[in-house]
Design an enzyme around this catalytic site. Structure first.
Site, short mmCIF file in Angstrom:
data_model
loop_
_atom_site.label_atom_id
_atom_site.label_comp_id
_atom_site.label_asym_id
_atom_site.label_seq_id
_atom_site.Cartn_x
_atom_site.Cartn_y
_atom_site.Cartn_z
N GLY A 85 -12.18 -5.41 2.09
CA GLY A 85 -13.14 -5.39 3.20
C GLY A 85 -13.02 -6.54 4.19
O GLY A 85 -13.93 -6.76 4.98
N MET A 90 0.84 -1.19 0.00
CA MET A 90 0.00 0.00 0.00
C MET A 90 0.88 1.24 0.00
O MET A 90 1.73 1.39 0.88
CB MET A 90 -0.92 -0.03 1.23
N ARG A 127 -6.15 -2.60 4.76
CA ARG A 127 -6.32 -1.54 5.77
C ARG A 127 -6.40 -2.07 7.19
O ARG A 127 -5.87 -1.45 8.12
CB ARG A 127 -7.56 -0.71 5.44
N CYS A 142 -4.91 -0.36 -9.54
CA CYS A 142 -4.86 1.01 -9.00
C CYS A 142 -5.62 1.96 -9.93
O CYS A 142 -5.32 2.06 -11.11
CB CYS A 142 -3.40 1.46 -8.86
C1 FMN Z 1 -3.14 3.89 1.60
C2 FMN Z 1 -3.39 2.79 0.62
C3 FMN Z 1 -2.50 2.57 -0.40
C4 FMN Z 1 -2.71 1.51 -1.30
N1 FMN Z 1 -1.75 1.27 -2.25
C5 FMN Z 1 -1.86 0.16 -3.03
C6 FMN Z 1 -0.81 -0.24 -3.89
O1 FMN Z 1 0.25 0.39 -3.94
N2 FMN Z 1 -0.99 -1.36 -4.64
C7 FMN Z 1 -2.15 -2.10 -4.57
O2 FMN Z 1 -2.26 -3.12 -5.24
N3 FMN Z 1 -3.14 -1.74 -3.77
C8 FMN Z 1 -3.03 -0.64 -2.99
N4 FMN Z 1 -4.04 -0.31 -2.13
C9 FMN Z 1 -5.29 -1.11 -2.14
C10 FMN Z 1 -5.18 -2.28 -1.16
O3 FMN Z 1 -4.11 -3.14 -1.55
C11 FMN Z 1 -6.46 -3.09 -1.15
O4 FMN Z 1 -6.69 -3.61 -2.43
C12 FMN Z 1 -7.68 -2.27 -0.74
O5 FMN Z 1 -7.40 -1.40 0.33
C13 FMN Z 1 -8.83 -3.20 -0.34
O6 FMN Z 1 -8.43 -4.11 0.67
P1 FMN Z 1 -8.71 -3.84 2.24
O7 FMN Z 1 -10.21 -3.62 2.37
O8 FMN Z 1 -8.24 -5.07 2.94
O9 FMN Z 1 -7.96 -2.60 2.63
C14 FMN Z 1 -3.86 0.72 -1.21
C15 FMN Z 1 -4.76 0.95 -0.17
C16 FMN Z 1 -4.54 1.97 0.75
C17 FMN Z 1 -5.52 2.19 1.87
#
Ligand code: FMN
Length: 312
Positions: free
Chosen positions: A196, A1, A217, A83
């Site tokens: 999520g 991230m 997250r 992304c």
């Molecule tokens: C601050 C932030 C930066 C992120 N940067 C990337 C990234 O560099 N590459 C990527 O594949 N996903 C990135 N994501 C998305 C996360 O990998 C993930 O797909 C998304 O947050 C949903 O998953 P979660 O609900 O578990 O957070 C980012 C998410 C956040 C919050």
């Protein structure tokens, strides 16, 4: 991230879980090939297993970066096709690539030829109006034909215009059923679900139908839940680290990094959530936030924050 899972953050996570695969922030091929490569690629040996995520769409550049990823010691190299940021769209990076499965297949083929570590792809369930289950299948089928056998699927579509990256992680609804169906349709592929997921209970349910779970997250905001992953998911009976032990080990790491010229704040910001949900969590966060960015801050601040938190 981006801006979150840097090498300090990954070192911190590794104190909580020995088995979980960790991912870098997305690094563009341009940054690696024309910038300060060591700055983007260096990592601590303790971080293994660790995957480098690349952003790019020029097969020869991705191939060169994949070769470098292997030389640097990464365990996997992942191509970002998820992304939605308009900053990267202009360079044909990220979720826009879901509209070009042939190009992604070419990229994957070039990367696979250049290295012997696994090449994986992270993508969405769709983009814009191209959000039919069949659209995603065509993408996966084409990319799999180039030799990619692991797909990490963020179970919501992305709107490429009109939503910010943050909104694109919250507004489009989650459709776990599309990811489960993908696994049923392509049982020979490794399908990992993302989006999520906030608990081990939820992860275990998803693991009944899927090969893996990726958590973003929640791992950042409430990192201590990772301490149970080894025993609950991997059956690793290694004793569970307490919050205090993790804090003390990370304090040692921070002090060593400070001695190399790094600022405490760059490391400590990743562990503000360590006491999430506990009494004193807010005091812990506030103490570190107020003191860690002073130019002469030492790692002792983390231990002081713990003392205040414990008293609370
Ligand atoms: C601050 C932030 C930066 C992120 N940067 C990337 C990234 O560099 N590459 C990527 O594949 N996903 C990135 N994501 C998305 C996360 O990998 C993930 O797909 C998304 O947050 C949903 O998953 P979660 O609900 O578990 O957070 C980012 C998410 C956040 C919050």
């Amino acid at each position: 991230m981006m801006d979150w899972s840097d090498r300090h953050c990954r070192y911190f996570w590794r104190l909580l879980t020995r088995n979980t695969l960790l991912y870098t922030e997305m690094v563009t091929t341009g940054a690696v090939l024309h910038g300060d490569a060591p700055r983007f690629l260096n990592f601590n040996k303790e971080e293994h297993p660790v995957a480098l995520q690349l952003g790019g769409s020029i097969p020869s550049d991705l191939a060169e970066c994949a070769r470098m990823a292997e030389d640097w010691g990464y365990d996997e190299v992942n191509l970002n096709c998820g992304c939605p940021s308009d900053r990267v769209q202009v360079g044909k990076i990220g979720a826009v690539l879901m509209a070009e499965p042939e190009l992604v297949a070419e990229c994957v083929a070039a990367m696979r030829q250049a290295c012997s570590i696994p090449v994986t792809v992270k993508h969405r369930i769709g983009i814009d109006e191209q959000d039919d289950y069949q659209d995603m299948c065509r993408f996966v089928e084409k990319v799999a034909s180039a030799g990619c056998s692991t797909f990490i699927v963020h179970a919501r579509k992305a709107w490429l215009k009109g939503l910010s990256p943050k909104e694109n992680r919250e507004v489009p609804p989650l459709k776990y059923e599309n990811v489960v169906r993908l696994k049923q349709q392509f049982p020979h592929l490794t399908i990992i679900i993302n989006g999520g997921i906030t608990s081990l209970e939820q992860s275990k349910i998803l693991l009944q139908d899927l090969d893996g779970v990726m958590i973003g997250r929640e791992a950042y905001n409430n990192p201590y839940f990772l301490a149970q992953v080894d025993s609950e998911i991997y059956g690793d009976e290694h004793p569970l680290a307490s919050r205090k032990e993790v804090l003390e080990k990370f304090t040692d790491y921070c002090q060593k990094e400070i001695e190399k010229g790094n600022r405490l704040h760059h490391m400590s910001r990743h562990m503000l959530g360590l006491f999430h949900g506990e009494y004193g969590a807010r005091i812990f966060r506030r103490y570190i936030t107020e003191h860690a960015n002073k130019p002469d801050a030492t790692a002792q601040i983390l231990l002081d924050a713990y003392s205040f938190c414990e008293r609370a």
